[in-house]
Design an enzyme around this catalytic site. Structure first.
Site, PDB file in Angstrom:
ATOM      1  N   TYR A  52      49.823  58.326  38.707  1.00 20.21           N
ATOM      2  CA  TYR A  52      49.415  56.944  39.009  1.00 20.21           C
ATOM      3  C   TYR A  52      47.982  56.942  39.515  1.00 20.21           C
ATOM      4  O   TYR A  52      47.155  56.143  39.053  1.00 20.21           O
ATOM      5  CB  TYR A  52      50.366  56.350  40.053  1.00 20.21           C
ATOM      6  CG  TYR A  52      50.027  54.936  40.495  1.00 20.21           C
ATOM      7  CD1 TYR A  52      50.183  53.858  39.631  1.00 20.21           C
ATOM      8  CD2 TYR A  52      49.557  54.671  41.796  1.00 20.21           C
ATOM      9  CE1 TYR A  52      49.885  52.556  40.034  1.00 20.21           C
ATOM     10  CE2 TYR A  52      49.262  53.376  42.202  1.00 20.21           C
ATOM     11  CZ  TYR A  52      49.423  52.323  41.325  1.00 20.21           C
ATOM     12  OH  TYR A  52      49.116  51.032  41.725  1.00 20.21           O
ATOM     13  N   SER A  53      47.667  57.860  40.439  1.00 20.92           N
ATOM     14  CA  SER A  53      46.300  57.935  40.974  1.00 20.92           C
ATOM     15  C   SER A  53      45.307  58.192  39.844  1.00 20.92           C
ATOM     16  O   SER A  53      44.245  57.554  39.769  1.00 20.92           O
ATOM     17  CB  SER A  53      46.183  59.057  42.002  1.00 20.92           C
ATOM     18  OG  SER A  53      47.078  58.882  43.073  1.00 20.92           O
ATOM     19  N   LYS A  99      44.658  55.170  37.598  1.00 20.74           N
ATOM     20  CA  LYS A  99      43.827  54.152  38.246  1.00 20.74           C
ATOM     21  C   LYS A  99      42.389  54.649  38.420  1.00 20.74           C
ATOM     22  O   LYS A  99      41.439  53.868  38.295  1.00 20.74           O
ATOM     23  CB  LYS A  99      44.426  53.773  39.600  1.00 20.74           C
ATOM     24  CG  LYS A  99      45.774  53.044  39.498  1.00 20.74           C
ATOM     25  CD  LYS A  99      45.630  51.702  38.817  1.00 20.74           C
ATOM     26  CE  LYS A  99      46.886  50.849  38.948  1.00 20.74           C
ATOM     27  NZ  LYS A  99      46.721  49.499  38.386  1.00 20.74           N
ATOM     28  N   ASP A 135      59.694  49.549  43.959  1.00 24.55           N
ATOM     29  CA  ASP A 135      61.123  49.537  43.608  1.00 24.55           C
ATOM     30  C   ASP A 135      61.321  49.488  42.093  1.00 24.55           C
ATOM     31  O   ASP A 135      62.423  49.708  41.605  1.00 24.55           O
ATOM     32  CB  ASP A 135      61.819  48.327  44.253  1.00 24.55           C
ATOM     33  CG  ASP A 135      61.575  48.291  45.753  1.00 24.55           C
ATOM     34  OD1 ASP A 135      61.648  49.362  46.383  1.00 24.55           O
ATOM     35  OD2 ASP A 135      61.285  47.193  46.283  1.00 24.55           O
ATOM     36  N   ARG A 136      60.249  49.135  41.378  1.00 19.81           N
ATOM     37  CA  ARG A 136      60.332  49.071  39.912  1.00 19.81           C
ATOM     38  C   ARG A 136      59.684  50.310  39.282  1.00 19.81           C
ATOM     39  O   ARG A 136      59.281  50.286  38.121  1.00 19.81           O
ATOM     40  CB  ARG A 136      59.626  47.797  39.402  1.00 19.81           C
ATOM     41  CG  ARG A 136      60.299  46.501  39.814  1.00 19.81           C
ATOM     42  CD  ARG A 136      59.647  45.277  39.208  1.00 19.81           C
ATOM     43  NE  ARG A 136      58.490  44.807  39.943  1.00 19.81           N
ATOM     44  CZ  ARG A 136      58.517  44.053  41.039  1.00 19.81           C
ATOM     45  NH1 ARG A 136      59.687  43.669  41.540  1.00 19.81           N
ATOM     46  NH2 ARG A 136      57.415  43.663  41.644  1.00 19.81           N
TER      47      ARG A 136
END
Ligand SMILES: NC(=O)c1ccc[n+]([C@@H]2O[C@H](COP(=O)([O-])OP(=O)(O)OC[C@H]3O[C@@H](n4cnc5c(N)ncnc54)[C@H](OP(=O)(O)O)[C@@H]3O)[C@@H](O)[C@H]2O)c1
Length: 233
Positions: free
Chosen positions: A148-149, A152, A187-188
């Site tokens: 994720y990092s 982005k 949460d998703r």
């Protein structure tokens, strides 16, 4: 940029921050068009905003993204700004990351915003704006969130070049790097369990900072770690 009357496409309008941004832009007098993945929630928001033009698109389907951009530009008679607020997250050690999950992270968080902006640029008025929601992890890659990092950080690097390349058209590129906000995003998650996260930052402050950043043609919205508040620069 003057927001009253501005023609703005919000992508990821079915999400928490995207929906808040669309509502706030409409309240500031902008003419808003919407895209998002879930057509039911998208049309509900369009109705709430007085029949805003809205077309569903999946970020991983480049053709559907381009169609949504073209439809928005046609409905509004051009574009003054695009806001990309879609995104997905996944958690877990880098060594264990699933390739398909990593691919989806980069497709949605990195490649799809690039595709959307490329599709929007021919419609975008000189003096307009591009707003991209990256994240604080673009500058501070975080344990348990390597992919994720990285997705982005890549978007943020791309934005910094785009900003310089669009200077001749006076188009501003605003890179928004929020800290954790309680929107339900974690949460998703596509995979994994989140590490211990700091207390969620105020959601309204993110929205206000984006609108102010748009008005000022700012480059970034970032967290001032000492003051624990968002600043524009
Ligand atoms: N919340 C935070 O702590 C935080 C912090 C920093 C940065 N951000 C970034 O802010 C942005 C908005 O996050 P949020 O907190 O508002 O999360 P959210 O409520 O979960 O919204 C995510 C949005 O992304 C859309 N999306 C996901 N996969 C998609 C796909 N394949 N095609 C099209 N749309 C897709 C969702 O669409 P559907 O609902 O229609 O499926 C939804 O509109 C994201 O880029 C996120 O990375 C969030």
């Amino acid at each position: 940029m003057e927001l009253a009357g501005a023609r703005v496409l919000v992508a990821g309008a079915t999400g928490a921050l995207g929906g808040d941004l669309a509502r706030a832009l409409a309240a500031a007098g902008a003419r808003v068009a919407l895209t998002g993945r879930d057509d039911g929630r998208l049309q509900a928001l369009a109705g709430e905003l007085g029949g805003a033009p809205a077309r569903a698109a999946d970020a991983v389907d480049v053709d559907s993204v381009r169609s949504a951009v073209d439809a928005a530009a046609q409905a509004l008679g051009g574009l003054d700004a695009v806001v990309v607020a879609w995104g997905v997250v996944a958690f877990g050690p880098a060594a264990d990351a699933d390739d398909a999950v990593t691919e989806e992270l980069f497709a949605v968080n990195t490649l799809a915003p690039m595709s959307l902006v490329r599709a929007a640029l021919p419609h975008l008025a000189d003096g307009g704006a591009v707003v991209l929601l990256s994240a604080i992890v673009a500058d501070a890659p975080t344990l348990g969130m390597a992919e994720y990092s990285a997705s982005k950080a890549a978007l943020s690097a791309w934005a910094s070049v785009l900003r310089r390349e669009l200077r001749s058209r006076s188009v501003s590129v605003l890179d928004v790097k929020p800290p954790h906000v309680d929107t339900g995003l974690v949460d998703r998650a596509l995979a994994g369990e989140p590490p211990r996260l700091p207390e969620g930052h105020d959601r309204g402050e993110v929205v206000t900072a984006v609108l102010d950043g748009l008005r000022e043609g700012a480059r970034e919205v970032v967290l001032d770690p000492r003051e624990r508040r968002l600043v524009r620069r």
